[in-house]
Write a protein that holds these residues in place. Structure first.
Motif, PDB file in Angstrom:
ATOM      1  N   ILE A  13      -6.612  11.520  -7.932  1.00 29.03           N
ATOM      2  CA  ILE A  13      -6.369  10.079  -8.089  1.00 29.03           C
ATOM      3  C   ILE A  13      -7.424   9.378  -7.244  1.00 29.03           C
ATOM      4  O   ILE A  13      -7.450   9.522  -6.017  1.00 29.03           O
ATOM      5  CB  ILE A  13      -4.957   9.684  -7.621  1.00 29.03           C
ATOM      6  CG1 ILE A  13      -3.912  10.388  -8.474  1.00 29.03           C
ATOM      7  CG2 ILE A  13      -4.789   8.172  -7.670  1.00 29.03           C
ATOM      8  CD1 ILE A  13      -2.491  10.204  -7.980  1.00 29.03           C
ATOM      9  N   LEU A  14      -8.300   8.634  -7.892  1.00 31.28           N
ATOM     10  CA  LEU A  14      -9.365   7.929  -7.200  1.00 31.28           C
ATOM     11  C   LEU A  14      -9.302   6.470  -7.592  1.00 31.28           C
ATOM     12  O   LEU A  14      -9.347   6.135  -8.766  1.00 31.28           O
ATOM     13  CB  LEU A  14     -10.720   8.533  -7.591  1.00 31.28           C
ATOM     14  CG  LEU A  14     -11.955   7.989  -6.905  1.00 31.28           C
ATOM     15  CD1 LEU A  14     -11.888   8.204  -5.403  1.00 31.28           C
ATOM     16  CD2 LEU A  14     -13.194   8.658  -7.476  1.00 31.28           C
ATOM     17  N   LYS A  15      -9.177   5.608  -6.609  1.00 29.97           N
ATOM     18  CA  LYS A  15      -9.074   4.162  -6.871  1.00 29.97           C
ATOM     19  C   LYS A  15     -10.141   3.426  -6.109  1.00 29.97           C
ATOM     20  O   LYS A  15     -10.539   3.787  -5.072  1.00 29.97           O
ATOM     21  CB  LYS A  15      -7.699   3.641  -6.474  1.00 29.97           C
ATOM     22  CG  LYS A  15      -6.592   4.254  -7.279  1.00 29.97           C
ATOM     23  CD  LYS A  15      -5.287   3.654  -6.842  1.00 29.97           C
ATOM     24  CE  LYS A  15      -4.185   4.203  -7.704  1.00 29.97           C
ATOM     25  NZ  LYS A  15      -2.922   3.594  -7.401  1.00 29.97           N
TER      26      LYS A  15
ATOM     27  N   GLU B 265       2.452   1.844  -3.321  1.00 30.52           N
ATOM     28  CA  GLU B 265       1.480   2.345  -4.293  1.00 30.52           C
ATOM     29  C   GLU B 265       1.221   3.838  -4.095  1.00 30.52           C
ATOM     30  O   GLU B 265       1.163   4.602  -5.056  1.00 30.52           O
ATOM     31  CB  GLU B 265       0.172   1.563  -4.172  1.00 30.52           C
ATOM     32  CG  GLU B 265      -0.876   1.994  -5.174  1.00 30.52           C
ATOM     33  CD  GLU B 265      -2.150   1.181  -5.078  1.00 30.52           C
ATOM     34  OE1 GLU B 265      -3.116   1.554  -5.766  1.00 30.52           O
ATOM     35  OE2 GLU B 265      -2.190   0.183  -4.331  1.00 30.52           O
ATOM     36  N   VAL B 266       1.097   4.272  -2.851  1.00 22.63           N
ATOM     37  CA  VAL B 266       0.877   5.693  -2.560  1.00 22.63           C
ATOM     38  C   VAL B 266       2.063   6.524  -3.037  1.00 22.63           C
ATOM     39  O   VAL B 266       1.902   7.583  -3.651  1.00 22.63           O
ATOM     40  CB  VAL B 266       0.627   5.908  -1.050  1.00 22.63           C
ATOM     41  CG1 VAL B 266       0.660   7.388  -0.691  1.00 22.63           C
ATOM     42  CG2 VAL B 266      -0.701   5.282  -0.638  1.00 22.63           C
TER      43      VAL B 266
ATOM     44  N   TYR C 150       1.964  12.039  -9.998  1.00 24.16           N
ATOM     45  CA  TYR C 150       0.868  12.990  -9.820  1.00 24.16           C
ATOM     46  C   TYR C 150       1.010  14.147 -10.799  1.00 24.16           C
ATOM     47  O   TYR C 150       2.058  14.758 -10.917  1.00 24.16           O
ATOM     48  CB  TYR C 150       0.861  13.509  -8.384  1.00 24.16           C
ATOM     49  CG  TYR C 150      -0.230  14.512  -8.109  1.00 24.16           C
ATOM     50  CD1 TYR C 150      -1.556  14.120  -8.113  1.00 24.16           C
ATOM     51  CD2 TYR C 150       0.075  15.834  -7.854  1.00 24.16           C
ATOM     52  CE1 TYR C 150      -2.561  15.040  -7.857  1.00 24.16           C
ATOM     53  CE2 TYR C 150      -0.923  16.758  -7.599  1.00 24.16           C
ATOM     54  CZ  TYR C 150      -2.239  16.352  -7.602  1.00 24.16           C
ATOM     55  OH  TYR C 150      -3.228  17.254  -7.364  1.00 24.16           O
TER      56      TYR C 150
ATOM     57  N   ASP D 271       2.020   6.716  -6.801  1.00 28.55           N
ATOM     58  CA  ASP D 271       0.991   7.674  -7.228  1.00 28.55           C
ATOM     59  C   ASP D 271       1.495   9.106  -7.088  1.00 28.55           C
ATOM     60  O   ASP D 271       1.292   9.946  -7.956  1.00 28.55           O
ATOM     61  CB  ASP D 271      -0.290   7.493  -6.416  1.00 28.55           C
ATOM     62  CG  ASP D 271      -1.061   6.244  -6.774  1.00 28.55           C
ATOM     63  OD1 ASP D 271      -0.806   5.664  -7.849  1.00 28.55           O
ATOM     64  OD2 ASP D 271      -1.932   5.849  -5.971  1.00 28.55           O
TER      65      ASP D 271
ATOM     66  N   HIS E  62       0.828  -1.208   0.000  1.00 31.06           N
ATOM     67  CA  HIS E  62       0.000   0.000   0.000  1.00 31.06           C
ATOM     68  C   HIS E  62       0.861   1.256   0.000  1.00 31.06           C
ATOM     69  O   HIS E  62       0.641   2.175  -0.795  1.00 31.06           O
ATOM     70  CB  HIS E  62      -0.926   0.002   1.215  1.00 31.06           C
ATOM     71  CG  HIS E  62      -1.677   1.269   1.384  1.00 31.06           C
ATOM     72  ND1 HIS E  62      -2.723   1.623   0.554  1.00 31.06           N
ATOM     73  CD2 HIS E  62      -1.522   2.299   2.248  1.00 31.06           C
ATOM     74  CE1 HIS E  62      -3.186   2.803   0.925  1.00 31.06           C
ATOM     75  NE2 HIS E  62      -2.470   3.237   1.939  1.00 31.06           N
TER      76      HIS E  62
END
Length: 63
Positions: free
Chosen positions: A61-63, A48-49, A56, A52, A45
């Motif tokens: 960013i919406l998952k 991944e952040v 950017y 992102d 996690h």
């Protein structure tokens, strides 16, 4: 899971390193972040952040 992440370009003041919610808060350069080494959920996690953030472009960013 529901999470908000914010990009901060400037910081003023003193970072409280110990509060009711933290015991060792610090700032790190992106290439020296202390990611969990267990290879589990939080490691994936957090990676991944960070990925992102690196890509950017100003869009939500919406998952």
């Amino acid at each position: 899971m529901f999470e908000f992440c914010f990009i901060v370009h400037e910081w003023a003041g003193t970072l409280l390193t110990e509060t009711e919610e933290s015991t060792d808060a610090r700032f790190f350069p992106l290439d020296e972040l202390p990611l969990p080494s267990d290879g589990g959920f939080w490691h994936k996690h957090n990676r991944e952040v960070i990925n992102d953030f690196m890509r950017y472009d100003g869009q939500l960013i919406l998952k």
